[in-house]
Every structure is written in C-alpha cells, then in structure tokens.
Design an enzyme around this catalytic site. Structure first.
Site, PDB file in Angstrom:
ATOM      1  N   GLY A  57       0.828  -1.205   0.000  1.00 38.79           N
ATOM      2  CA  GLY A  57       0.000   0.000   0.000  1.00 38.79           C
ATOM      3  C   GLY A  57       0.855   1.244   0.000  1.00 38.79           C
ATOM      4  CB  CYS A  84       5.428  -4.262   0.443  1.00 35.64           C
ATOM      5  SG  CYS A  84       6.335  -2.705   0.262  1.00 35.64           S
ATOM      6  CE1 TYR A  85       1.019   0.808   5.668  1.00 32.42           C
ATOM      7  CE2 TYR A  85      -0.563  -1.003   5.701  1.00 32.42           C
ATOM      8  CZ  TYR A  85      -0.144   0.238   6.151  1.00 32.42           C
ATOM      9  OH  TYR A  85      -0.893   0.900   7.100  1.00 32.42           O
ATOM     10  CG  HIS A 171       5.895  -5.708  -4.229  1.00 37.69           C
ATOM     11  ND1 HIS A 171       4.593  -5.477  -3.869  1.00 37.69           N
ATOM     12  CD2 HIS A 171       6.622  -4.673  -3.722  1.00 37.69           C
ATOM     13  CE1 HIS A 171       4.517  -4.345  -3.181  1.00 37.69           C
ATOM     14  NE2 HIS A 171       5.736  -3.843  -3.065  1.00 37.69           N
ATOM     15  CD  GLU A 173       2.824  -8.182  -5.459  1.00 36.65           C
ATOM     16  OE1 GLU A 173       2.565  -7.019  -5.101  1.00 36.65           O
ATOM     17  OE2 GLU A 173       3.524  -8.967  -4.776  1.00 36.65           O
ATOM     18  CB  SER A 225     -18.370  -2.562 -26.570  1.00 33.48           C
ATOM     19  OG  SER A 225     -17.492  -3.581 -26.126  1.00 33.48           O
ATOM     20  N   GLY A 226     -18.774  -5.246 -28.509  1.00 29.74           N
ATOM     21  CA  GLY A 226     -18.044  -6.064 -29.470  1.00 29.74           C
ATOM     22  C   GLY A 226     -16.667  -6.442 -28.987  1.00 29.74           C
ATOM     23  CG  ASP A 229     -13.444  -6.813 -21.192  1.00 28.12           C
ATOM     24  OD1 ASP A 229     -12.720  -7.818 -21.272  1.00 28.12           O
ATOM     25  OD2 ASP A 229     -13.006  -5.672 -21.037  1.00 28.12           O
ATOM     26  CB  SER A 230     -19.390  -6.174 -23.713  1.00 27.37           C
ATOM     27  OG  SER A 230     -18.918  -6.039 -25.042  1.00 27.37           O
ATOM     28  CE  LYS A 371      -9.292  -6.802 -21.668  1.00 26.14           C
ATOM     29  NZ  LYS A 371     -10.551  -6.271 -22.225  1.00 26.14           N
TER      30      LYS A 371
END
Length: 515
Positions: A57, A84-85, A171, A173, A225-226, A229-230, A371
C-alpha cells in the site's frame, strides 16, 4: 463463489498491484478474493479462508491514521502472508518496531536467503526481487526469525513457522521477482494446505447458476461493445437465460474502421442474439465539439452513451437487470474495489449514472477476472478466436487516442491509420504476444517533403505494448522492418500524415492509452 472452494482472502491496503496478487494466486488454481482491509477478524474467519495475504500500500505504518487490519486476525490460526506494507504492519501490530530505512529500495534488488523455511524451500540462496519501500522492520516481533536480507534491509523476509505467519518486504506478485510464483505457491500449498480445486469450468457453471437464481424468469439488458469483455458477458448470460437477454450496441462514431458492421454480423447473425444497433455518431460529435481535456471527453462520452442507451432500454419495457463487462483492472483504476485507500487514476467508461426511471440491478459476472482470464473464459464458452483474441479497446473509443479536439475528419484519419497498423501487425508472427497495438493522433503538425513540395501535416504515434493483465506493460520490440512498413503505408496511403513516431514508454510510469 468462495464458499464452494478453498480460497485465499487478500486484504487490500491500497496497492495498485493488489489485483496482481489475486491473479497470481489464481494461476495456482486457488480461488482468491479481495476484501476490505478493516474486515473484522471474526467475520473473515467465519468465511473460512485457507489463508490470508496482506497487500502492499502507499501509506506508511508510521503515519497517523495509517490503515491497519484487525489485530485479532493473527490469532485466528489462519496462515498469514504480509507483502511490503503488509510485512511492516504485521511487525508493528505484533510488537515489533518499524523505522524509516537508511536507504530506500525501489526497483530491482537481490536478497540472500538465510533460513529457507517453508517459503524458500529448495530455492536458490540468492534471488533477484522487486522492492518498493522506504520503511523497514528494525525489530521483529517475539518468536519471529529473519528469513532473508539485502545489503541495506536486514529483514527482507521474516516468519514465525509455529504460528504460520510470514512477511516479505519485496513483491512476489510482479514478474520482476524471480521465483515469485514459487514463493507464493509454497505459501498456498505448503503453508495453507491448498489442493488447487478452482478451474474456469467451475466459474462458468457457478456463474450461470448465480445469474439464473438472480434473474429468475425476468429479462436482462446488456451494453454490447463487441470487445472481449462485453462479448464474454453476453455469451455467459445468454447461456443462462437465452433470448431473455437483450443486447444494445451503440455506434458512437468513435469505433475502429468497420467495427460496427462486424459487431452486427457476428452477434445479430452468427450468435442469434437479440441485438439492437443505435447509430448515434452525430450526437457524440456535437457534444464533443471544442473539447480537448481528456477527462472531460470521457465524461461527455459517458453521459452521451447513457442518454442513448437509456432511450433504447426504455423501449424494452420493464427490464430489471443490466449486465456489464466490468473487470478487476477497471475497478482498481477507478477506485478501490473494497473501499480501501487506493487513488483514482482515470475514469472508466461503463454504464453508470443511469436515469432514476431505470432501476437496474447490476449483473457483473466477470468483475473479479483479469483480461487473460476472460479470454480463457471466452474459449470455454465457445466464442471464436477473432473475438477472444481481440485487443482491449477503450470505452470512449478513438476519442482518447485523438489528443485534442475530436472531429469526424480527425476520427476518419485515425481510423485509416489504425487500419494499416492492424493489417501489418496481424501478419507479424509475434502478434499473439501483443497486448495492444494502435495509432494515436497528435494535435501538432510537422514539416515534410513529398515529391517536390513542402508539406505541413499530422503526426501519428504507434503504441504497441506487451502485458499479462494490463496492470503493468512494456513497449514491444517490434522488428524495424515491420515498423518501417507501417510508417510507409500510413504516410503514403493516409492523406494528411507526414510523420510516424514510436512510443517506447512502459506502464508505469506511463499508461497504455494516451488519455
């Protein structure tokens, strides 16, 4: 969905990379979910997570009002990993001491593993990692041991094996940390005892069941939208309720060349969905006239979309549900998904702020996915590769790839330039490894020479990046001959352009889109 599977709770302390932790955990076939950083320990324990990860963070634990987890969290007997944090907060809450470091560490560093313990079992003694911190642990809590160090940070990792509480100053990740996935896997499997029981097929089955249970015999509207995602959301909801899904496609005049026609052919024809197409380009251009500020452009386009979408949705009658393709990166860049302390980077275009008479309940089945996970989901749903592999495209369309005022002529120019980019790169053997590739139109002109005459024409920027999830990205080292062909075609075939340049900025510090 977590109760049906073993799962890892990730407490979000505002890191821009909190979602990356979730992504890396899921890569290990373990379900993960972000929760509020201040969730009561008893409430979290009641959900029976297999383990808890405390994210990084932007705050310092030395600041007044720094976000802290419920200290009782450490007494639940659930394995904990602070990053980290999260490491520094663990040290502070359990009786250790944190101080500003004599030397800050930002970027690559090399740690030396002093005690392999569970996290570093069978890993090299020296590991290249990614650091991003100014504070460091000066005194560890009672019973903890230092597991690794750097030349300037004596506690690069710490652990209490009996209590199964660990902390990493670096980190794991991010891809810059070598063996980061191995370290996380050891926490998940060796410390938390996970079996790895989460698969995308499970996600489909459970999501369909959730949609059916929520919708019942009623209808759903979807803003299509094509994009991938949608499209995936539409396919998923369509699998659940069939023709009771109504898709609305708003052609705002800001799409790529030929895209509106392709959407119509694909979804209205091949998929047989109830698709309603609204041609609204003139309205969008009128509202964008004279506007140059990027955030204002996004807001104008968002409001215009809502007006057009709402008008079409009203014609459907009483439809109580709205399906959206919101993803994790959309959520984290607009605001913290858990009410945490992360900052807004830019507004994202989605169906929000609808009029009072449209009381939709939201259905966001891919809200917790990245994604690349959505692409996997699309394949599992049987969508064609032309849709599954479609590169991300911003909701405001080409308006945020035109720096300055958006006009029909400038959009038409950019569409033609961008078409040359797509045509040439589609033949590039490394195309599948590209995250996004597109053209940007600048609000400047430069002097050029064509034939025997002087020109004073437009500048187009090529933006081609590689990424795993859109949270970080690097510019692609495209072969020079391909860049040369793209430049030559744009300059020779698109009237009004006499210069093409290549953007070699990474994210961060830049973003992928220019606006």
């Amino acid at each position: 969905m977590a109760p049906a599977h073993e799962w890892i709770a990730i407490l979000d302390f505002g890191s821009q990379y909190s979602q990356l932790i979730a992504r890396r955990v899921r890569e290990q076939q373990v379900y993960s979910e972000l929760v509020r950083f201040d969730i009561p320990a008893a409430a979290l324990a009641a959900r029976r997570p297999a383990g808890i990860i405390l994210s990084g963070g932007p705050a310092s634990v030395l600041e007044d009002g720094a976000p802290l987890c419920d200290p009782a969290l450490y007494a639940q007997g659930i394995p904990v990993l602070g990053i980290c944090y999260g490491l520094q907060m663990t040290a502070k809450l359990l009786g250790g001491r944190v101080r500003p470091g004599a030397a800050r560490e930002y970027g690559p560093a090399r740690i030396t593993v002093r005690r392999p313990a569970a996290l570093f079992r069978n890993l090299p003694e020296g590991l290249d990692v990614w650091m991003s911190h100014g504070d460091q642990v000066a005194e560890m809590p009672e019973g903890f041991a230092a597991l690794a160090e750097t030349a300037t940070c004596p506690v690069a990792a710490m652990g209490h094996e009996g209590r199964r509480i660990y902390g990493l100053q670096f980190h794991p990740e991010v891809v810059h940390t070598h063996h980061g996935a191995d370290i996380l896997r050891r926490f998940l499997y060796d410390v938390c005892g996970c079996r790895g029981d989460w698969r995308m097929a499970d996600f489909i089955e459970e999501s369909v069941a959730v949609v059916r249970a929520k919708v019942g015999d009623r209808d759903v509207v979807c803003g299509l939208s094509g994009g991938v995602d949608s499209s995936v959301v539409a396919a998923l909801v369509h699998r659940a309720i069939g023709r009771r899904l109504h898709c609305i496609f708003v052609d705002n005049g800001l799409l790529r060349a030929g895209e509106a026609e392709e959407v119509e052919r694909t979804f209205g024809g091949a998929f047989g969905m109830d698709l309603r197409v609204v041609r609204a380009g003139p309205l969008f251009f009128e509202r964008l006239r004279g506007v140059t500020d990027p955030e204002e452009k996004r807001k104008i386009i968002g409001r215009a979309f809502i007006d057009v979408f709402s008008a079409e949705a009203r014609q459907l009658g009483d439809v109580p549900f709205l399906a959206q393709g919101t993803l994790y990166p959309d959520v984290i860049e607009s605001a913290s998904p858990t009410g945490g302390p992360s900052a807004t980077i830019k507004s994202h275009h989605n169906v929000g702020g609808l009029p009072p008479d449209l009381h939709f309940s939201l259905i966001e089945p891919v809200r917790d996915l990245f994604k690349d996970e959505v692409r996997v989901l699309g394949r599992a749903l049987g969508l064609p590769e032309t849709i599954v592999n479609r590169q991300p495209f911003p909701g405001p369309g080409l308006a945020v790839r035109i720096i300055g005022e958006v006009t029909p002529d400038r959009v038409a120019l950019l569409q033609q330039a961008d078409r040359r980019v797509q045509e040439e790169l589609s033949r590039y053997e490394g195309y599948a490894g590209l995250w996004q590739s597109f053209a940007v139109l600048l609000p400047v002109r430069t002097v050029g020479v064509m034939g025997d005459g002087r020109t004073y024409d437009q500048v187009v920027v090529l933006r081609i990046v590689e990424s795993q999830d859109g949270m970080t990205a690097d510019w692609s080292r495209i072969p020079y001959d391909i860049l040369g062909r793209i430049s030559s075609r744009i300059i020779n075939e698109v009237p009004g352009v006499n210069r093409v340049v290549y953007d070699i900025s990474s994210k961060p510090p830049a973003t992928i889109e220019w606006e």
